[in-house]
Motif scaffolding. Structure first.
Motif, short mmCIF file in Angstrom:
data_model
loop_
_atom_site.label_atom_id
_atom_site.label_comp_id
_atom_site.label_asym_id
_atom_site.label_seq_id
_atom_site.Cartn_x
_atom_site.Cartn_y
_atom_site.Cartn_z
N ARG A 96 0.86 -1.20 0.00
CA ARG A 96 0.00 0.00 0.00
C ARG A 96 0.89 1.23 0.00
N ASP A 97 0.41 2.27 -0.54
CA ASP A 97 1.19 3.49 -0.46
C ASP A 97 0.86 4.25 0.84
N ALA A 98 1.43 5.43 0.98
CA ALA A 98 1.30 6.16 2.24
C ALA A 98 -0.15 6.49 2.56
N ASN A 99 -0.98 6.53 1.54
CA ASN A 99 -2.38 6.86 1.78
C ASN A 99 -3.24 5.62 1.93
N GLY A 100 -2.60 4.47 1.92
CA GLY A 100 -3.35 3.26 2.10
C GLY A 100 -3.96 2.71 0.83
N HIS A 101 -3.62 3.30 -0.31
CA HIS A 101 -4.15 2.78 -1.56
C HIS A 101 -3.28 1.66 -2.11
#
Length: 317
Positions: free
Chosen positions: A94-99
């Motif tokens: 996941r990326d930093a935004n949780g995507h």
DNA sequence: ATGGTTTTTACTGCGTC
DNA sequence: GACGCGGTAAAAACCAT
């Protein structure tokens, strides 16, 4: 089930207020703010660990101070081979935004993780250390000793490694003797037999390595005081508080006379508990004390006779 | 390596439940 | 008879020299 858990929690929170250990019932709870633990110095029972600190890390009275004091990152620990300092890459894709990410990003992250782990443990020394520390961790858990002991053991092992004391000796042997040393140093002694029981090397090697390492690192420990074993043995034997306090008295009085020198501390403690049982008119079989102290009835007999003679008190009849 | 000390092993006798 | 306790002798372990 729920009931027993509730009781246990209540017992612990009560202890938190009184400073009394619910296990060995001594007033020896110490708080270590650095480690966030409350530990009984007598039996090593950890009452609470890692509480969440809701307050600011330090007090700051202006912007300047605030800037100087603030920091990021996890606290240092000796029990990880890199002191917990290196980067770890999250396993979640996941990326930093949780995507979630695209497939090629997945692959990229995976390769990064692999290389990060390779770099983290890149040379033999670090792999060595990593293995040793995991062994210390395993044995410490098996022995039921608190985290500070683990940290101390880790420090000792690092020093041994630094001074090149491992060469020609097994990693397990040095790690085990480091843990044994740490237990004694922290006042939560475990006998060589007990340590051996959870170790992967035999007792001779542990003893030999212990002496060597202690000598090289200039660690001079007093011989273990038998009284340090009393609370643990007593709780294992399930004897009354009276017996326990009497046993400690016997030990204090007789060691003052120097009766204990040269004798095995565990056997000595066992004998004191047996003798205390006689004085308190509470039957504690020799066989039982000998077994929990991992010694023999013969030793218990020899010691307790000497002890009773020394304090000049015969069992009440 | 050696000798002194302590602990362990193994065996025995005694009294009690 | 099982159990706890006491004593002993010999073997093993330990430690300092």
């Amino acid at each position: 089930m729920t009931q027993s858990i509730t009781n246990h929690v209540e017992q612990e929170s009560q202890a938190a207020e009184t400073g009394r250990c619910p296990d060995c019932e001594t007033d020896t709870i110490v708080h270590d703010p650095d480690r966030g633990e409350r530990v009984c110095r007598e039996c090593g029972l950890v009452l609470s660990e890692d509480p969440i600190d809701y307050g600011p890390e330090w007090r700051a009275f202006n912007a300047q101070e605030h800037k100087e004091l603030s920091r990021v990152g996890a606290p240092l620990t000796q029990s990880m081979h890199d002191r917990g300092l290196t980067t770890t890459i999250d396993w979640r894709n996941r990326d930093a935004n949780g995507h979630s990410m695209s497939a090629d990003k997945h692959g990229q992250l995976h390769r990064l993780r692999v290389w990060q782990e390779r770099i983290r443990t890149k040379n033999a020394g670090e792999r060595n250390l990593k293995y040793a520390l995991s062994e210390i961790d395993r044995m410490a858990s098996a022995l039921g000793v608190p985290t500070p002991v683990k940290e101390t053991a880790s420090v000792i092992y690092r020093q041994a490694l630094e001074q090149d004391l491992i060469r020609g000796r097994s990693i397990e042997g040095v790690a085990t003797s480091a843990l044994y040393t740490a237990c004694r140093k922290e006042g939560i002694p475990r006998s060589l037999e007990e340590v051996t029981a959870v170790a992967r090397v035999d007792q001779r090697e542990i003893g030999r390595t212990y002496r060597y390492v202690a000598d090289e690192l200039d660690i001079n420990l007093e011989p273990t005081n038998p009284r340090q074993f009393v609370p643990r043995f007593c709780s294992e034997l399930d004897v009354s508080k009276d017996v326990e306090t009497t046993a400690v008295e016997i030990i204090d009085e007789t060691t003052r006379q120097g009766l204990h020198s040269g004798k095995s501390p565990t056997g000595y403690a066992a004998a004191a508990i047996y003798a205390a049982g006689l004085l308190c008119e509470e039957t504690v079989p020799q066989r039982a004390v000998a077994e929990t102290a991992q010694t023999t009835v013969v030793t218990v007999r020899n010691r307790y006779r000497e002890q009773l003679e020394a304090i000049d008190r015969s069992p009440a009849t």
